[in-house]
Design an enzyme around this catalytic site. Sequence first.
Site, short mmCIF file in Angstrom:
data_model
loop_
_atom_site.label_atom_id
_atom_site.label_comp_id
_atom_site.label_asym_id
_atom_site.label_seq_id
_atom_site.Cartn_x
_atom_site.Cartn_y
_atom_site.Cartn_z
N LYS A 212 16.40 -4.61 -3.94
CA LYS A 212 15.70 -5.63 -3.21
C LYS A 212 15.35 -6.81 -4.33
O LYS A 212 15.33 -7.81 -4.03
CB LYS A 212 14.34 -5.30 -2.41
N ASP B 42 11.36 -9.06 5.98
CA ASP B 42 10.41 -7.82 6.16
C ASP B 42 9.06 -8.40 6.84
O ASP B 42 8.63 -7.95 7.52
CB ASP B 42 10.28 -6.96 4.88
P1 NAP Z 1 6.91 1.61 -2.18
O1 NAP Z 1 7.33 0.29 -2.81
O2 NAP Z 1 7.34 3.07 -3.01
O3 NAP Z 1 5.42 1.67 -2.19
C1 NAP Z 1 4.78 2.94 -1.77
C2 NAP Z 1 3.01 2.57 -1.84
O4 NAP Z 1 2.60 3.59 -1.18
C3 NAP Z 1 2.73 2.31 -3.24
O5 NAP Z 1 1.58 1.27 -3.26
C4 NAP Z 1 2.21 3.66 -3.60
O6 NAP Z 1 0.93 3.62 -4.31
C5 NAP Z 1 1.39 4.16 -2.06
N1 NAP Z 1 1.62 5.62 -1.99
C6 NAP Z 1 2.85 6.32 -2.07
N2 NAP Z 1 2.50 7.60 -2.17
C7 NAP Z 1 1.19 7.93 -1.82
C8 NAP Z 1 0.21 8.73 -1.90
N3 NAP Z 1 0.56 10.05 -1.90
N4 NAP Z 1 -1.26 8.39 -2.01
C9 NAP Z 1 -1.46 7.35 -2.23
N5 NAP Z 1 -0.75 6.39 -2.18
C10 NAP Z 1 0.73 6.59 -1.94
O7 NAP Z 1 7.62 1.78 -0.65
P2 NAP Z 1 7.82 0.65 0.21
O8 NAP Z 1 8.86 0.45 0.06
O9 NAP Z 1 6.82 -0.39 0.07
O10 NAP Z 1 7.77 1.53 1.58
C11 NAP Z 1 6.41 1.91 2.02
C12 NAP Z 1 6.18 2.59 3.56
O11 NAP Z 1 6.73 1.41 4.40
C13 NAP Z 1 7.46 3.54 3.65
O12 NAP Z 1 6.94 4.52 4.64
C14 NAP Z 1 8.77 2.66 4.44
O13 NAP Z 1 9.33 3.66 5.28
C15 NAP Z 1 7.74 1.78 5.03
N6 NAP Z 1 8.58 0.62 5.60
C16 NAP Z 1 8.86 0.37 6.82
C17 NAP Z 1 9.74 -0.93 7.18
C18 NAP Z 1 9.80 -1.14 8.50
O14 NAP Z 1 10.79 -1.93 8.70
N7 NAP Z 1 9.19 -0.45 9.40
C19 NAP Z 1 10.16 -1.65 6.15
C20 NAP Z 1 9.90 -1.43 4.83
C21 NAP Z 1 9.01 -0.24 4.55
P3 NAP Z 1 1.38 3.24 -6.06
O15 NAP Z 1 1.33 2.03 -6.29
O16 NAP Z 1 0.02 4.16 -6.53
O17 NAP Z 1 2.36 4.24 -6.45
#
Ligand code: NAP
Length: 278
Positions: free
Chosen positions: A66, A102
Amino acid sequence: MKMQMGVFGHPVAHSMSPVMHQAALRELNLEGSYEAYDIAPDELKEGIESVRSEGYRGINITLPHKVAVMEYLDHVSEEAQAIGAVNTVVNEDGKLTGYNTDGQGFLESVLERTGDLPDKRVLIIGAGGAARAVSVSFARHGVEELVITNRTLSKAREIAERCRQWCEVRVLPATMAQAAFTGFDLIVNTTPIGMFPDTDRMPMSLETVRRNALVCDLIYNPERTRWLSEAEKRGAKTLNGIGMFVNQGALALEMWTGKKAPRIAMEKAVVEELKKKL
Ligand code: NAP
């Protein structure tokens, strides 16, 4: 131009975008195709060139491309620049423009539930790519205050810097956000905590959630996370990530086809596909 579309990701086999967009093309009676393409990071430049040379109408971009894709495009929309990531590419006669649907997709699903947002105090949990898109969209739309909390606070601060030009933004460590929990009208989990198979986990405690607050989860597998079930038990309204997923795809499809996307048929296809995955 052929109505040829798809999604670039790595891995991409799990993506529900093909099923959703193929259902939309059938519903609109449009001749066209939408396929998933597994493109490794070192193949991205070539992949984008083939969008141009093969006359694809458009491509969705998912993880991990992205951000990287932006340098291969001719133009990037103001919103995608503010978010710092592109999830949709539109091809106008060989000129490629990047958009990000998004945040707008999530915003639309929230607005369907709450009406308007200017007087709302919003808590965003997490500071990854999805949090960035959601925060920028809320800030641009206008909310009373945006509070961001994350395990890694520097990433929350980076998002706050992007959003401050539009609204009040604070970054709080989890303990302080938890202490202020009752004050939030809208609380959004943007972390993967609670996603299948770790379905017992929750990103924060909901003990002090306000009745009638809107508690959201970007997760859609499972459709009802423990976070949402507990919120409902305490009298809060809830929203899962299906609406965001459908709306981000619908907004992309509308740019590619110029037609109103059949959101109900798209959602039905996604829900049916999710049932197969459980
Ligand atoms: P990402 O860029 O990897 O970010 C994940 C975030 O969650 C980071 O801030 C991370 O913290 C935090 N995190 C992960 N594991 C954790 C834990 N065990 N404890 C505390 N914090 C934790 O992922 P993303 O692309 O933003 O996606 C995040 C979620 O949104 C996923 O579940 C994805 O499936 C969902 N999503 C849904 C849609 C939709 O259309 N509904 C679209 C996009 C994403 P750190 O910064 O400290 O690593």
